[in-house]
Scaffold this motif. Structure first.
Motif, mmCIF file in Angstrom:
data_model
loop_
_atom_site.group_PDB
_atom_site.id
_atom_site.type_symbol
_atom_site.label_atom_id
_atom_site.label_comp_id
_atom_site.label_asym_id
_atom_site.label_seq_id
_atom_site.Cartn_x
_atom_site.Cartn_y
_atom_site.Cartn_z
ATOM 1 N N MET A 1 89.038 25.680 -41.439
ATOM 2 C CA MET A 1 88.720 27.556 -41.072
ATOM 3 C C MET A 1 89.517 26.819 -39.167
ATOM 4 S SD MET A 1 87.607 29.300 -42.210
ATOM 5 C CE MET A 1 87.371 28.747 -44.269
ATOM 6 N N LYS A 2 89.914 25.405 -38.826
ATOM 7 C CA LYS A 2 90.421 25.513 -38.028
ATOM 8 C C LYS A 2 91.779 26.153 -37.658
ATOM 9 C CE LYS A 2 86.907 22.491 -35.378
ATOM 10 N NZ LYS A 2 87.621 21.285 -34.025
ATOM 11 N N ALA A 3 92.765 26.096 -38.887
ATOM 12 C CA ALA A 3 93.826 26.864 -39.000
ATOM 13 C C ALA A 3 93.653 27.984 -39.200
ATOM 14 C CB ALA A 3 94.553 26.243 -40.741
ATOM 15 N N SER A 4 93.203 28.937 -39.634
ATOM 16 C CA SER A 4 92.441 30.107 -39.354
ATOM 17 C C SER A 4 93.163 30.748 -38.024
ATOM 18 C CB SER A 4 92.091 30.438 -40.164
ATOM 19 O OG SER A 4 90.552 30.658 -40.199
ATOM 20 N N PHE A 5 91.951 30.484 -37.123
ATOM 21 C CA PHE A 5 92.019 30.154 -35.881
ATOM 22 C C PHE A 5 93.138 29.947 -35.116
ATOM 23 C CE2 PHE A 5 90.830 29.082 -31.499
ATOM 24 C CZ PHE A 5 89.910 30.421 -31.054
ATOM 25 N N TYR A 6 93.412 29.240 -35.294
ATOM 26 C CA TYR A 6 95.243 29.225 -34.447
ATOM 27 C C TYR A 6 95.939 29.863 -34.860
ATOM 28 C CZ TYR A 6 92.606 24.985 -32.215
ATOM 29 O OH TYR A 6 91.526 24.385 -31.455
ATOM 30 N N PHE A 7 95.826 30.403 -35.441
ATOM 31 C CA PHE A 7 97.163 31.287 -36.382
ATOM 32 C C PHE A 7 97.353 32.382 -36.209
ATOM 33 C CE2 PHE A 7 100.100 33.207 -40.156
ATOM 34 C CZ PHE A 7 100.859 32.822 -39.220
ATOM 35 N N GLY A 8 95.392 32.948 -36.448
ATOM 36 C CA GLY A 8 95.292 34.363 -35.100
ATOM 37 C C GLY A 8 95.637 34.496 -34.425
ATOM 38 N N LEU A 9 95.184 33.204 -33.362
ATOM 39 C CA LEU A 9 95.374 33.406 -31.963
ATOM 40 C C LEU A 9 97.381 33.405 -31.726
ATOM 41 C CD1 LEU A 9 94.236 32.650 -29.089
ATOM 42 C CD2 LEU A 9 94.894 29.859 -29.559
ATOM 43 N N LEU A 10 97.988 32.730 -32.579
ATOM 44 C CA LEU A 10 99.292 33.087 -32.409
ATOM 45 C C LEU A 10 99.914 34.265 -32.090
ATOM 46 C CD1 LEU A 10 102.099 31.290 -32.009
ATOM 47 C CD2 LEU A 10 101.959 30.977 -34.244
ATOM 48 N N LEU A 11 99.045 34.711 -33.912
ATOM 49 C CA LEU A 11 99.599 36.161 -34.098
ATOM 50 C C LEU A 11 99.117 36.957 -32.646
ATOM 51 C CD1 LEU A 11 98.874 36.561 -37.321
ATOM 52 C CD2 LEU A 11 101.038 36.117 -36.487
ATOM 53 N N CYS A 12 98.183 36.638 -32.275
ATOM 54 C CA CYS A 12 98.228 37.831 -31.236
ATOM 55 C C CYS A 12 98.198 37.845 -29.384
ATOM 56 C CB CYS A 12 95.626 36.988 -30.837
ATOM 57 S SG CYS A 12 95.236 38.300 -29.027
ATOM 58 N N ILE A 13 98.932 36.271 -29.432
ATOM 59 C CA ILE A 13 99.802 35.745 -28.605
ATOM 60 C C ILE A 13 101.291 36.616 -28.586
ATOM 61 C CG2 ILE A 13 101.328 34.342 -27.367
ATOM 62 C CD1 ILE A 13 98.446 32.474 -27.629
ATOM 63 N N VAL A 14 101.828 36.508 -29.614
ATOM 64 C CA VAL A 14 102.763 37.476 -30.171
ATOM 65 C C VAL A 14 102.794 38.984 -30.051
ATOM 66 C CG1 VAL A 14 104.378 38.042 -32.009
ATOM 67 C CG2 VAL A 14 103.869 35.898 -31.875
ATOM 68 N N VAL A 15 101.524 39.635 -30.426
ATOM 69 C CA VAL A 15 100.958 41.049 -30.493
ATOM 70 C C VAL A 15 101.159 40.976 -28.529
ATOM 71 C CG1 VAL A 15 99.589 42.781 -30.351
ATOM 72 C CG2 VAL A 15 100.088 41.619 -32.661
ATOM 73 N N VAL A 16 100.369 40.249 -27.930
ATOM 74 C CA VAL A 16 100.489 40.677 -26.232
ATOM 75 C C VAL A 16 101.345 40.030 -25.703
ATOM 76 C CG1 VAL A 16 99.127 39.873 -23.767
ATOM 77 C CG2 VAL A 16 97.500 40.014 -26.028
ATOM 78 N N ALA A 17 102.137 39.830 -26.252
ATOM 79 C CA ALA A 17 103.526 38.961 -25.606
ATOM 80 C C ALA A 17 104.520 40.652 -25.675
ATOM 81 C CB ALA A 17 104.176 38.282 -25.694
ATOM 82 N N ASN A 18 104.895 41.086 -26.803
ATOM 83 C CA ASN A 18 104.768 42.314 -27.207
ATOM 84 C C ASN A 18 104.901 42.776 -26.188
ATOM 85 O OD1 ASN A 18 107.171 44.177 -28.272
ATOM 86 N ND2 ASN A 18 105.471 44.928 -29.386
ATOM 87 N N LEU A 19 103.757 43.681 -25.689
ATOM 88 C CA LEU A 19 103.472 44.320 -25.073
ATOM 89 C C LEU A 19 103.537 44.134 -23.867
ATOM 90 C CD1 LEU A 19 101.350 47.105 -25.579
ATOM 91 C CD2 LEU A 19 99.731 45.337 -24.646
ATOM 92 N N ILE A 20 103.126 43.268 -23.341
ATOM 93 C CA ILE A 20 103.386 42.977 -21.535
ATOM 94 C C ILE A 20 105.133 42.879 -21.275
ATOM 95 C CG2 ILE A 20 104.316 40.602 -20.468
ATOM 96 C CD1 ILE A 20 101.362 39.874 -21.433
ATOM 97 N N LEU A 21 106.472 42.371 -22.737
ATOM 98 C CA LEU A 21 107.761 43.005 -22.357
ATOM 99 C C LEU A 21 107.739 44.357 -22.463
ATOM 100 C CD1 LEU A 21 110.798 41.936 -22.890
ATOM 101 C CD2 LEU A 21 110.255 42.451 -25.009
ATOM 102 N N TRP A 22 107.495 45.510 -23.100
ATOM 103 C CA TRP A 22 107.218 46.241 -23.396
ATOM 104 C C TRP A 22 106.389 47.064 -21.309
ATOM 105 C CZ3 TRP A 22 110.316 50.736 -24.293
ATOM 106 C CH2 TRP A 22 109.833 51.568 -23.512
ATOM 107 N N ILE A 23 105.558 47.964 -21.455
ATOM 108 C CA ILE A 23 105.259 47.065 -20.410
ATOM 109 C C ILE A 23 106.093 46.927 -18.863
ATOM 110 C CG2 ILE A 23 103.335 46.804 -18.550
ATOM 111 C CD1 ILE A 23 101.427 46.693 -20.630
ATOM 112 N N GLY A 24 106.449 45.682 -18.921
ATOM 113 C CA GLY A 24 107.430 45.127 -18.257
ATOM 114 C C GLY A 24 108.790 46.023 -17.742
ATOM 115 N N LEU A 25 109.368 46.708 -18.504
ATOM 116 C CA LEU A 25 110.014 47.021 -18.552
ATOM 117 C C LEU A 25 110.377 47.994 -19.162
ATOM 118 C CD1 LEU A 25 112.233 45.458 -22.268
ATOM 119 C CD2 LEU A 25 113.110 45.283 -19.492
ATOM 120 N N SER A 26 108.961 48.705 -18.669
ATOM 121 C CA SER A 26 108.924 50.594 -18.705
ATOM 122 C C SER A 26 108.516 50.792 -17.076
ATOM 123 C CB SER A 26 108.232 51.199 -19.863
ATOM 124 O OG SER A 26 106.654 50.290 -19.497
ATOM 125 N N THR A 27 108.353 49.755 -16.371
ATOM 126 C CA THR A 27 108.025 49.707 -15.179
ATOM 127 C C THR A 27 109.235 49.786 -14.469
ATOM 128 O OG1 THR A 27 107.026 47.887 -14.828
ATOM 129 C CG2 THR A 27 105.316 49.525 -15.584
#
Length: 102
Positions: A1-27
Motif C-alpha cells: 500500500m505504500k507504493a500506491s501512496f508514493y505513486f499518488g504523491l508523485l502524480l500530485c507533484i506533477v499536477v502541482v508542478a504543471n500549475l506552478i509552471l502556468w502561473i509562473g509564465l502567465s504572471t
C-alpha cells in the motif's frame, strides 16, 4: 500500500508542478498569447494543445485521488493524514482545472 501512496504523491507533484509552471509564465509582463506559446513550448509536440494540457492534470489528479484512497488502509496515521490532505488538494486542483475549461 505504500507504493500506491508514493505513486499518488508523485502524480500530485506533477499536477502541482504543471500549475506552478502556468502561473509562473502567465504572471510575467508578456501578452497572454506569448505566455500561452511559451507554456506550450515546455511540452512535447503531441501534447501541445491547451485542452489536452487541461484534461491531462484532471486525469492525473483523479488517478492520484484513487491511489491515495487505496493507501488509506495503511496502519500509520501519518500516511493516512498526508493522504487525506493530498486528496483534498487534488480535489481542489481538479475543480480549478474544470473551471479553466469553461
Amino acid at each position: 500500500m505504500k507504493a500506491s501512496f508514493y505513486f499518488g504523491l508523485l502524480l500530485c507533484i506533477v499536477v502541482v508542478a504543471n500549475l506552478i509552471l502556468w502561473i509562473g509564465l502567465s504572471t510575467k509582463d508578456v501578452p497572454f498569447d506569448q505566455a500561452k506559446a511559451l507554456y506550450l513550448s515546455y511540452f512535447p509536440a503531441f501534447l501541445r494543445n491547451a485542452t489536452t494540457l487541461t484534461l491531462l492534470p484532471i486525469g492525473l489528479g483523479s488517478l492520484s485521488i484513487y491511489l491515495l484512497s487505496r493507501s488509506q488502509e495503511l496502519l500509520d496515521v501519518g500516511y493516512r493524514r498526508a493522504g487525506q490532505l493530498l486528496m483534498s488538494l487534488n480535489g481542489v486542483l481538479i475543480v480549478w482545472q474544470l473551471f479553466s475549461l469553461m
